[in-house]
Motif scaffolding. Structure first.
Motif, PDB file in Angstrom:
ATOM      1  N   GLU A 114      36.972  41.651   2.714  1.00 34.90           N
ATOM      2  CA  GLU A 114      38.149  42.466   3.023  1.00 34.90           C
ATOM      3  C   GLU A 114      38.485  42.363   4.502  1.00 34.90           C
ATOM      4  O   GLU A 114      39.645  42.242   4.877  1.00 34.90           O
ATOM      5  CB  GLU A 114      37.917  43.927   2.610  1.00 34.90           C
ATOM      6  N   TRP A 115      37.468  42.412   5.350  1.00 34.86           N
ATOM      7  CA  TRP A 115      37.676  42.279   6.789  1.00 34.86           C
ATOM      8  C   TRP A 115      38.322  40.933   7.127  1.00 34.86           C
ATOM      9  O   TRP A 115      39.269  40.864   7.912  1.00 34.86           O
ATOM     10  CB  TRP A 115      36.329  42.422   7.526  1.00 34.86           C
ATOM     11  N   LEU A 169      40.150  38.976   5.205  1.00 32.93           N
ATOM     12  CA  LEU A 169      41.522  38.980   4.710  1.00 32.93           C
ATOM     13  C   LEU A 169      42.435  39.738   5.677  1.00 32.93           C
ATOM     14  O   LEU A 169      43.514  39.261   6.033  1.00 32.93           O
ATOM     15  CB  LEU A 169      41.579  39.601   3.312  1.00 32.93           C
ATOM     16  N   GLN A 170      42.015  40.901   6.130  1.00 31.65           N
ATOM     17  CA  GLN A 170      42.812  41.686   7.072  1.00 31.65           C
ATOM     18  C   GLN A 170      42.978  40.960   8.407  1.00 31.65           C
ATOM     19  O   GLN A 170      44.049  40.984   9.005  1.00 31.65           O
ATOM     20  CB  GLN A 170      42.175  43.052   7.292  1.00 31.65           C
ATOM     21  N   THR A 171      41.914  40.296   8.866  1.00 31.07           N
ATOM     22  CA  THR A 171      41.957  39.584  10.145  1.00 31.07           C
ATOM     23  C   THR A 171      42.993  38.470  10.114  1.00 31.07           C
ATOM     24  O   THR A 171      43.784  38.318  11.048  1.00 31.07           O
ATOM     25  CB  THR A 171      40.560  39.022  10.488  1.00 31.07           C
ATOM     26  N   THR A 172      43.017  37.682   9.038  1.00 31.69           N
ATOM     27  CA  THR A 172      43.990  36.599   8.952  1.00 31.69           C
ATOM     28  C   THR A 172      45.403  37.136   8.730  1.00 31.69           C
ATOM     29  O   THR A 172      46.360  36.604   9.295  1.00 31.69           O
ATOM     30  CB  THR A 172      43.614  35.588   7.851  1.00 31.69           C
ATOM     31  N   GLU A 173      45.528  38.195   7.939  1.00 30.78           N
ATOM     32  CA  GLU A 173      46.852  38.789   7.715  1.00 30.78           C
ATOM     33  C   GLU A 173      47.438  39.311   9.021  1.00 30.78           C
ATOM     34  O   GLU A 173      48.623  39.123   9.291  1.00 30.78           O
ATOM     35  CB  GLU A 173      46.772  39.919   6.688  1.00 30.78           C
ATOM     36  N   LEU A 174      46.630  39.983   9.823  1.00 34.69           N
ATOM     37  CA  LEU A 174      47.105  40.506  11.112  1.00 34.69           C
ATOM     38  C   LEU A 174      47.565  39.390  12.036  1.00 34.69           C
ATOM     39  O   LEU A 174      48.466  39.577  12.856  1.00 34.69           O
ATOM     40  CB  LEU A 174      46.021  41.338  11.795  1.00 34.69           C
ATOM     41  N   PRO A 228      44.967  33.493   4.033  1.00 37.85           N
ATOM     42  CA  PRO A 228      43.540  33.828   3.964  1.00 37.85           C
ATOM     43  C   PRO A 228      42.648  32.602   4.165  1.00 37.85           C
ATOM     44  O   PRO A 228      42.958  31.512   3.700  1.00 37.85           O
ATOM     45  CB  PRO A 228      43.361  34.376   2.548  1.00 37.85           C
ATOM     46  N   GLN A 241      37.040  32.879   1.138  1.00 45.38           N
ATOM     47  CA  GLN A 241      36.189  34.062   1.041  1.00 45.38           C
ATOM     48  C   GLN A 241      34.710  33.716   1.160  1.00 45.38           C
ATOM     49  O   GLN A 241      33.925  34.520   1.638  1.00 45.38           O
ATOM     50  CB  GLN A 241      36.465  34.798  -0.274  1.00 45.38           C
ATOM     51  N   ASP A 259      32.229  36.900   9.964  1.00 46.12           N
ATOM     52  CA  ASP A 259      31.836  38.232  10.401  1.00 46.12           C
ATOM     53  C   ASP A 259      30.726  38.118  11.451  1.00 46.12           C
ATOM     54  O   ASP A 259      30.778  38.756  12.496  1.00 46.12           O
ATOM     55  CB  ASP A 259      31.370  39.059   9.198  1.00 46.12           C
TER      56      ASP A 259
END
Length: 182
Positions: free
Chosen positions: A31-32, A34-39, A44, A47, A54
């Motif tokens: 989840e982290w 995914l959020q990092t690339t989206e921001l 993505p 996974q 991380d």
């Protein structure tokens, strides 16, 4: 306490059945990532690489170049660009989704813009104030440079873009740099 486990898929292998499970830590890492690339405005990353990214404390700078959080500050990490470019090229090869190829190109362009052109060589320096290594002086890593040669060559092959061919040639020239010079 034992970590929570979640069954995410079931499959069969010959005559036996197995379950692929992910711990709560693995799910949080995914989840982290995914959020990092989206921001960063990027697609993505795989996974399966969430735990390593991380561990690397990956983040993206304003130009979408990957960096590492060091004492709460995001600094560019010369070799992280190679890893991210490689992962996007791999995703493109696996899926055919051109957004992954475009992301690889974006990160490669950011890497090139952070490199220094010196005597017909394209160099990505490790800076001592980034605190990425224990080396107290500025230097160029032959390993990092050789990895960029590989990734820029791959991008040139997939895209036909001359800028990646030129970058690969200039990085290749850097591999002749003596220890005293870099």
């Amino acid at each position: 306490a034992l970590p929570l486990l979640l069954v995410v898929s079931l499959g069969s292998c010959a005559s036996s059945r197995f379950a692929v499970v992910k711990t709560d830590t693995e799910l949080a890492q995914q989840e982290w990532l995914l959020q990092t690339t989206e921001l960063a405005g990027l697609p993505p990353l795989p996974q399966r690489r969430a735990a390593i990214y991380d561990y690397y404390k990956l983040g993206f700078l304003h130009d979408k170049y990957p960096g590492k959080y060091v004492s709460g500050t995001l600094v560019p990490h010369p070799i992280y660009g190679v890893y991210v470019i490689h992962d996007y090229i791999t995703r493109f090869r696996e899926t055919g989704n051109t957004s992954n190829l475009h992301a690889a190109m974006t990160v490669a362009d950011a890497a090139i813009s952070r490199m220094i052109l010196d005597n017909e060589m394209l160099l990505f320096f490790y800076e001592p104030d980034w605190h990425l290594t224990s080396t107290p002086h500025r230097y160029v890593s032959g390993l990092t440079q050789s990895y960029y040669l590989d990734q820029f060559s791959s991008l040139a092959q997939f895209t036909g873009e001359h800028r990646f061919t030129e970058a690969a040639e200039l990085v290749l020239q850097s591999l002749d740099t003596t220890v005293e010079k870099g």
